[in-house]
Design a protein around this motif. Sequence first.
Motif, mmCIF file in Angstrom:
data_model
loop_
_atom_site.group_PDB
_atom_site.id
_atom_site.type_symbol
_atom_site.label_atom_id
_atom_site.label_comp_id
_atom_site.label_asym_id
_atom_site.label_seq_id
_atom_site.Cartn_x
_atom_site.Cartn_y
_atom_site.Cartn_z
ATOM 1 N N LEU A 66 31.788 43.065 38.136
ATOM 2 C CA LEU A 66 32.160 43.523 36.788
ATOM 3 C C LEU A 66 31.487 44.845 36.208
ATOM 4 C CD1 LEU A 66 30.429 41.920 33.927
ATOM 5 C CD2 LEU A 66 29.699 40.873 36.020
ATOM 6 N N ALA A 82 37.284 49.593 34.974
ATOM 7 C CA ALA A 82 37.370 48.270 35.578
ATOM 8 C C ALA A 82 38.717 47.861 35.825
ATOM 9 C CB ALA A 82 36.640 47.357 34.222
ATOM 10 N N VAL A 87 38.457 44.578 37.910
ATOM 11 C CA VAL A 87 37.157 43.706 37.514
ATOM 12 C C VAL A 87 37.079 43.529 36.230
ATOM 13 C CG1 VAL A 87 35.965 44.006 39.698
ATOM 14 C CG2 VAL A 87 35.476 45.599 37.824
ATOM 15 N N ARG A 88 36.215 42.652 35.616
ATOM 16 C CA ARG A 88 36.025 42.568 34.154
ATOM 17 C C ARG A 88 35.223 43.758 33.622
ATOM 18 N NH1 ARG A 88 33.198 38.207 31.623
ATOM 19 N NH2 ARG A 88 31.643 38.277 33.125
#
Length: 193
Positions: A66, A82, A87-88
């Motif tokens: 993340l 992101a 990804v977060r």
Amino acid sequence: MTRDEVLDIFRECGAILEGHFVLTSGLHSPVFLQKARVFQYPDKTEILCKALAERVRAEVPGGIDLIVSPAVGGIVPGYETARHLGVRAVWVEREDGEFRLRRFEIPKGARVMIVEDILSTGLSIRETMAAVEKLGANVVACGVLVDRSDGEVDVGVPLVALAGYKVPAYPADQLPPELAALPAVKPGSRGLA
């Protein structure tokens, strides 16, 4: 994406300002990168952050779980980078003068990348790293759109910079006469009420 291509986007958006500016760090500079003028254009922001994500894939072995960014300036590039990495994206914000992760959770041992807009002294990145590490995550790299130090600042982990752009910065008591003659403006977000 080359350094000149990155800076061309900043120029197209009117984001490279000249005058006398007080930076978030307290240093004074004749140049200010007003990244908010870039971030108002999703297409320009996407170009920059997609290129940063591609560099991260190439330069950060093992990938990341993340992205964490410092509020306010890092939220947009953190989110958009992101998105391109799949990804977060979360952020830290100041609480009693210290960065804290208030709205999210990070798993212990997570591989975290800090994403910031502009690197000058690295203070916001180091403060963000401290907040993340306090929660038991591992900061494996940092990413920035523009490194104003052009590689001189060491943030303690590998730094992925889309562009280096060395811009002079001076302590308030060491201003060159031509800069001291101009009225100082503080365009950054830190310290806003």
